[in-house]
Design a protein around this motif. Structure first.
Motif, short mmCIF file in Angstrom:
data_model
loop_
_atom_site.label_atom_id
_atom_site.label_comp_id
_atom_site.label_asym_id
_atom_site.label_seq_id
_atom_site.Cartn_x
_atom_site.Cartn_y
_atom_site.Cartn_z
N CYS A 71 44.46 76.58 37.07
CA CYS A 71 44.97 76.25 38.34
C CYS A 71 46.35 75.27 38.02
CB CYS A 71 44.12 75.51 39.12
SG CYS A 71 44.77 74.80 40.57
N CYS A 89 46.29 71.44 38.56
CA CYS A 89 45.53 70.55 37.99
C CYS A 89 46.56 69.43 37.10
CB CYS A 89 44.70 71.20 36.81
SG CYS A 89 43.27 72.07 37.26
N CYS A 147 39.46 72.89 41.17
CA CYS A 147 38.86 73.36 39.87
C CYS A 147 37.59 72.75 39.77
CB CYS A 147 39.82 73.17 38.55
SG CYS A 147 41.14 74.14 38.67
N ARG A 169 37.05 78.60 35.06
CA ARG A 169 37.84 77.50 35.21
C ARG A 169 37.38 76.64 34.40
NH1 ARG A 169 40.36 76.80 41.20
NH2 ARG A 169 41.34 78.82 41.58
#
Length: 222
Positions: free
Chosen positions: A9, A12, A23, A71
């Motif tokens: 992602c 992040c 996440c 993730r």
């Protein structure tokens, strides 16, 4: 060439955040009430699974943060292979309540060691980073010089059951067992896959007269 493992992602890393809420919310937690108390495998209730009965795990109990997928796997890759120590520390913080509830089971912490060659290549031992955070949470000391790794080993997941045992056999040794005798140890690693590495390290710790060994892994394979 060093590979860079970004988090999946993009949010992040936006604005310097370690991990974004999206996440974190997707990370699959290992629930103690419905998993094996030794290996963390989901079995529906809190009981030792058939595999652990057959394998005769040496450590008494295991504590696991997450299942190693999606993730969460990306986050651990970023921690291990891209030098994102902050990600590793943050992941430990996400399971602080679990760790606190487990803290009466050990007197001090031993991170699973890596060889000097691997330490030079990566620049740090990821298990030591996790152990530092656990020490911060619990106030328990780290003894990082008791156990050391004497030889390079192949990745366990690439080998057969017998091959895994041969690969890891003799990989660990003790420098000084005086601090082990009569003490309860928490052995720390980033990932539990087959369990052979943790069992071999535990076997050596018991050889040094540790009273008991419990195990923590940030994640385990599903």
């Amino acid at each position: 060439m060093n590979l860079i493992y970004p988090l999946r992602c993009g949010g992040c890393d936006a604005l310097g955040f370690t991990l974004c809420p999206e996440c974190i919310g997707s990370f699959p937690s290992v629930e103690e009430e419905t998993s094996c108390p030794i290996c963390g495998m989901p079995v529906g209730i809190r009981k030792v699974c058939g595999r652990c009965i057959d394998e005769k795990n040496l450590f008494q109990e295991g504590l696991y943060g997450f299942y190693y997928e999606n993730r969460l796997r990306d986050a651990i890759h970023s921690f291990k292979f891209s030098g994102r120590k902050d990600v590793g520390r943050h992941l430990v913080g996400l399971v602080e309540k679990k760790i606190t509830s487990f803290s009466t089971r050990f007197d001090f912490i031993i991170p699973l060691p890596v060889t000097e060659k691997r330490l030079r290549e990566r620049g740090f031992n990821q298990s030591f980073i996790l152990a530092e955070e656990i020490s911060r949470i619990t106030g328990k000391p780290i003894h990082h010089s008791i156990l050391y790794k004497t030889k390079e080993t192949k990745d366990q997941y690439t080998l057969s059951k017998d091959g895994r045992k041969k690969n890891i056999r003799g990989a660990f040794s003790l420098t000084n067992s005086a601090n082990l005798k009569g003490n309860k140890v928490l052995l720390v690693d980033d990932l539990y896959t087959t369990g052979q590495t943790a069992r071999e390290a535990t076997r050596i710790l018991y050889r040094g007269k540790a009273e008991s060994v419990v195990f923590f892994a940030l994640a385990r394979t599903p």
